[in-house]
Scaffold this motif. Sequence first.
Motif, PDB file in Angstrom:
ATOM      1  N   HIS A  43      45.622  57.538  55.214  1.00 46.37           N
ATOM      2  CA  HIS A  43      46.808  57.042  54.509  1.00 46.37           C
ATOM      3  C   HIS A  43      47.762  58.172  54.118  1.00 46.37           C
ATOM      4  O   HIS A  43      48.909  57.913  53.765  1.00 46.37           O
ATOM      5  CB  HIS A  43      46.403  56.239  53.270  1.00 46.37           C
ATOM      6  N   SER A  44      47.295  59.412  54.219  1.00 46.29           N
ATOM      7  CA  SER A  44      48.176  60.557  53.942  1.00 46.29           C
ATOM      8  C   SER A  44      48.896  61.048  55.202  1.00 46.29           C
ATOM      9  O   SER A  44      49.562  62.073  55.171  1.00 46.29           O
ATOM     10  CB  SER A  44      47.359  61.712  53.352  1.00 46.29           C
ATOM     11  N   GLY A  45      48.776  60.292  56.296  1.00 43.42           N
ATOM     12  CA  GLY A  45      49.295  60.754  57.583  1.00 43.42           C
ATOM     13  C   GLY A  45      50.793  60.663  57.747  1.00 43.42           C
ATOM     14  O   GLY A  45      51.329  61.159  58.738  1.00 43.42           O
ATOM     15  N   ARG A  46      51.508  60.020  56.838  1.00 47.52           N
ATOM     16  CA  ARG A  46      52.958  59.901  56.938  1.00 47.52           C
ATOM     17  C   ARG A  46      53.607  60.254  55.604  1.00 47.52           C
ATOM     18  O   ARG A  46      53.013  60.085  54.534  1.00 47.52           O
ATOM     19  CB  ARG A  46      53.360  58.476  57.324  1.00 47.52           C
ATOM     20  N   SER A  47      54.843  60.695  55.673  1.00 42.42           N
ATOM     21  CA  SER A  47      55.578  61.103  54.471  1.00 42.42           C
ATOM     22  C   SER A  47      56.112  59.889  53.719  1.00 42.42           C
ATOM     23  O   SER A  47      56.186  58.773  54.249  1.00 42.42           O
ATOM     24  CB  SER A  47      56.753  61.991  54.867  1.00 42.42           C
ATOM     25  N   VAL A  48      56.522  60.136  52.480  1.00 43.41           N
ATOM     26  CA  VAL A  48      57.120  59.072  51.671  1.00 43.41           C
ATOM     27  C   VAL A  48      58.358  58.507  52.353  1.00 43.41           C
ATOM     28  O   VAL A  48      58.537  57.284  52.458  1.00 43.41           O
ATOM     29  CB  VAL A  48      57.459  59.596  50.261  1.00 43.41           C
ATOM     30  N   LEU A  49      59.235  59.376  52.831  1.00 43.82           N
ATOM     31  CA  LEU A  49      60.464  58.892  53.456  1.00 43.82           C
ATOM     32  C   LEU A  49      60.178  58.130  54.748  1.00 43.82           C
ATOM     33  O   LEU A  49      60.886  57.170  55.079  1.00 43.82           O
ATOM     34  CB  LEU A  49      61.423  60.046  53.720  1.00 43.82           C
ATOM     35  N   HIS A  50      59.156  58.532  55.478  1.00 43.66           N
ATOM     36  CA  HIS A  50      58.781  57.777  56.686  1.00 43.66           C
ATOM     37  C   HIS A  50      58.372  56.360  56.299  1.00 43.66           C
ATOM     38  O   HIS A  50      58.769  55.390  56.968  1.00 43.66           O
ATOM     39  CB  HIS A  50      57.629  58.479  57.413  1.00 43.66           C
ATOM     40  N   THR A  93      65.046  50.137  44.125  1.00 45.73           N
ATOM     41  CA  THR A  93      65.744  51.393  44.336  1.00 45.73           C
ATOM     42  C   THR A  93      64.898  52.274  45.245  1.00 45.73           C
ATOM     43  O   THR A  93      63.701  52.463  45.004  1.00 45.73           O
ATOM     44  CB  THR A  93      65.990  52.119  43.002  1.00 45.73           C
ATOM     45  N   LEU A  94      65.533  52.801  46.301  1.00 42.73           N
ATOM     46  CA  LEU A  94      64.831  53.588  47.306  1.00 42.73           C
ATOM     47  C   LEU A  94      65.454  54.975  47.433  1.00 42.73           C
ATOM     48  O   LEU A  94      66.674  55.130  47.284  1.00 42.73           O
ATOM     49  CB  LEU A  94      64.884  52.890  48.667  1.00 42.73           C
ATOM     50  N   PRO A  95      64.639  55.980  47.715  1.00 39.23           N
ATOM     51  CA  PRO A  95      65.180  57.319  47.960  1.00 39.23           C
ATOM     52  C   PRO A  95      65.819  57.392  49.342  1.00 39.23           C
ATOM     53  O   PRO A  95      65.382  56.724  50.282  1.00 39.23           O
ATOM     54  CB  PRO A  95      63.945  58.213  47.880  1.00 39.23           C
ATOM     55  N   SER A  96      66.836  58.208  49.485  1.00 42.81           N
ATOM     56  CA  SER A  96      67.485  58.412  50.776  1.00 42.81           C
ATOM     57  C   SER A  96      67.208  59.828  51.268  1.00 42.81           C
ATOM     58  O   SER A  96      66.892  60.722  50.479  1.00 42.81           O
ATOM     59  CB  SER A  96      68.988  58.163  50.666  1.00 42.81           C
ATOM     60  N   LEU A 106      61.488  49.121  64.711  1.00 41.06           N
ATOM     61  CA  LEU A 106      60.318  49.277  63.848  1.00 41.06           C
ATOM     62  C   LEU A 106      59.161  49.864  64.641  1.00 41.06           C
ATOM     63  O   LEU A 106      58.478  50.783  64.170  1.00 41.06           O
ATOM     64  CB  LEU A 106      59.924  47.922  63.259  1.00 41.06           C
ATOM     65  N   GLY A 107      58.937  49.364  65.853  1.00 39.75           N
ATOM     66  CA  GLY A 107      57.857  49.901  66.680  1.00 39.75           C
ATOM     67  C   GLY A 107      58.055  51.369  66.996  1.00 39.75           C
ATOM     68  O   GLY A 107      57.121  52.169  66.915  1.00 39.75           O
ATOM     69  N   ARG A 108      59.263  51.744  67.373  1.00 40.38           N
ATOM     70  CA  ARG A 108      59.525  53.147  67.705  1.00 40.38           C
ATOM     71  C   ARG A 108      59.326  54.051  66.490  1.00 40.38           C
ATOM     72  O   ARG A 108      58.870  55.194  66.614  1.00 40.38           O
ATOM     73  CB  ARG A 108      60.938  53.299  68.258  1.00 40.38           C
ATOM     74  N   HIS A 109      59.674  53.539  65.309  1.00 36.44           N
ATOM     75  CA  HIS A 109      59.489  54.344  64.106  1.00 36.44           C
ATOM     76  C   HIS A 109      58.013  54.498  63.764  1.00 36.44           C
ATOM     77  O   HIS A 109      57.531  55.619  63.512  1.00 36.44           O
ATOM     78  CB  HIS A 109      60.229  53.696  62.932  1.00 36.44           C
ATOM     79  N   ILE A 110      57.275  53.403  63.767  1.00 36.46           N
ATOM     80  CA  ILE A 110      55.851  53.474  63.422  1.00 36.46           C
ATOM     81  C   ILE A 110      55.106  54.388  64.385  1.00 36.46           C
ATOM     82  O   ILE A 110      54.198  55.121  63.991  1.00 36.46           O
ATOM     83  CB  ILE A 110      55.244  52.058  63.397  1.00 36.46           C
ATOM     84  N   PHE A 111      55.511  54.369  65.656  1.00 39.15           N
ATOM     85  CA  PHE A 111      54.819  55.154  66.684  1.00 39.15           C
ATOM     86  C   PHE A 111      55.514  56.484  66.980  1.00 39.15           C
ATOM     87  O   PHE A 111      55.218  57.125  67.984  1.00 39.15           O
ATOM     88  CB  PHE A 111      54.681  54.331  67.965  1.00 39.15           C
ATOM     89  N   SER A 112      56.398  56.923  66.107  1.00 38.77           N
ATOM     90  CA  SER A 112      57.076  58.199  66.324  1.00 38.77           C
ATOM     91  C   SER A 112      56.079  59.351  66.190  1.00 38.77           C
ATOM     92  O   SER A 112      55.001  59.220  65.601  1.00 38.77           O
ATOM     93  CB  SER A 112      58.230  58.368  65.333  1.00 38.77           C
ATOM     94  N   ARG A 153      61.319  54.193  55.300  1.00 40.80           N
ATOM     95  CA  ARG A 153      62.010  53.684  56.485  1.00 40.80           C
ATOM     96  C   ARG A 153      61.212  52.554  57.138  1.00 40.80           C
ATOM     97  O   ARG A 153      61.803  51.605  57.670  1.00 40.80           O
ATOM     98  CB  ARG A 153      62.236  54.823  57.487  1.00 40.80           C
ATOM     99  N   THR A 154      59.905  52.625  57.076  1.00 42.44           N
ATOM    100  CA  THR A 154      59.064  51.542  57.591  1.00 42.44           C
ATOM    101  C   THR A 154      59.377  50.241  56.871  1.00 42.44           C
ATOM    102  O   THR A 154      59.543  49.185  57.500  1.00 42.44           O
ATOM    103  CB  THR A 154      57.578  51.896  57.441  1.00 42.44           C
ATOM    104  N   LEU A 155      59.476  50.306  55.539  1.00 38.08           N
ATOM    105  CA  LEU A 155      59.829  49.105  54.776  1.00 38.08           C
ATOM    106  C   LEU A 155      61.208  48.597  55.172  1.00 38.08           C
ATOM    107  O   LEU A 155      61.406  47.385  55.374  1.00 38.08           O
ATOM    108  CB  LEU A 155      59.789  49.404  53.281  1.00 38.08           C
ATOM    109  N   GLU A 156      62.182  49.500  55.310  1.00 38.57           N
ATOM    110  CA  GLU A 156      63.544  49.078  55.656  1.00 38.57           C
ATOM    111  C   GLU A 156      63.579  48.338  56.986  1.00 38.57           C
ATOM    112  O   GLU A 156      64.214  47.282  57.113  1.00 38.57           O
ATOM    113  CB  GLU A 156      64.454  50.303  55.717  1.00 38.57           C
ATOM    114  N   LEU A 157      62.912  48.893  57.986  1.00 42.18           N
ATOM    115  CA  LEU A 157      62.941  48.286  59.317  1.00 42.18           C
ATOM    116  C   LEU A 157      62.148  46.985  59.360  1.00 42.18           C
ATOM    117  O   LEU A 157      62.523  46.046  60.075  1.00 42.18           O
ATOM    118  CB  LEU A 157      62.404  49.279  60.343  1.00 42.18           C
ATOM    119  N   ALA A 158      61.061  46.920  58.607  1.00 41.25           N
ATOM    120  CA  ALA A 158      60.301  45.665  58.524  1.00 41.25           C
ATOM    121  C   ALA A 158      61.155  44.579  57.868  1.00 41.25           C
ATOM    122  O   ALA A 158      61.133  43.408  58.282  1.00 41.25           O
ATOM    123  CB  ALA A 158      59.009  45.872  57.759  1.00 41.25           C
TER     124      ALA A 158
END
Length: 404
Positions: A362-369, A5-8, A326-332, A372-377
């Motif tokens: 490791h605190s450099g990105r939000s939970v929702l970011h 279960t994932l948050p949206s 995935l690349g565009r998201h990780i490097f956003s 989304r990384t997991l989803e795209l991977a």
Amino acid sequence: MATLTLPSPDGGCYERTLRPATAWAKPSTPLSARHAYAAAHVIPLTTADNTPGAPAALDWNATLAYRHELWSYGLGVADAMDTAQRGMGLDWAATQELIRRSAQEAADVVGSGAPALAGKTVRDLLACGAGTDQLDPAAVPEGEAGLAVVLDAYREQLAVVSGSGAKVILMASRALARVARGPEDYLRVYSTLLREATEPVILHWLGTMFDPALAGYWGSEDVSEATETFLGLIRSHPGKVDGVKVSLLDASHEVSLRAALPTGVRLYTGDDFNYPELIDGDGAHHSDALLGIFAAIYPAASAALQAYDAGSPAEARALLDSTRELGRHIFSAPTFYYKTGIAFLSWLNGKQPGFQMVGGLHSGRSVLHLVRTLELADEAGLLLDPELAAERMSGFLRVNGVVL
């Protein structure tokens, strides 16, 4: 099948069933159609003081095992670069040890006679950054004295990299960007280093989206003027430049620069947004690769390069395209936190024991970011063990107070 279960983004939640693991094939012969280095990250001890300003304490077993993983897919490793948090948590003392240890591991791999790396040298397997990050840029004096300090700092690091047997990547210098008065100062420093280099090096041009302290590099805020200085340097030192690594996230600029390079000088794309078309090429030229995103997508990247070798460019391009989102998201933006996404995927895939980074990054990105990384991977087939990824993601969400 692994379901979690994932948050949206709208505040709700949903169930996601992860796709089965993709059976990515490793190469049985050396990759040859494109030269590729994956810029690898570092893995700290989970019990170390991984806070901003603390000395880096690395988990050497996990860090070096990640490099072996990349080599097993036929890729070279670009080490001690910005992906390894140079200037963002990895201090010079730890960097020196990283270079020496990685080079020894690369030598062992070369000596093992692995079929996928037959005929490769340590320089093919490993390229390492040499910069000036042992200096505090604010403490470097102005004028001639400052340029001498910068030059000596580069020499110190060059000696470490070249002494290890790795290929040298001349990294951009924050200290030089601060004290240089114009293009002539850049040319003076870099020309000296190229004359003294015993083997051809890779020149690294890093844009401000990766490091704002590098504004006006090569002596101008105007990219076209900076490019002419850059090209002039390369043309003035034939045989001393193996290639250039350009990270400006500007595909049209890279295409024109690539066409203007002297014969034999490679363009290693550092464009983590537009790498599929740049690596694929325009019929006349193609880019090779020295990419942080390859550390996250290495099974797919290797499969694409294998397809180029097999004479299947359409398949290769499709594989690279499948990883683009995935690349565009990780490097956003803010782009310099891309390393957090790479480490997060490494953790999800079981390549490191904890989701930790040196310097607290490791605190450099939000939970929702990261969700989304997991989803795209998952969509790209890059969750190597979906059950483990689901277990770790669920635990991460609980620890971060996400109630679903």
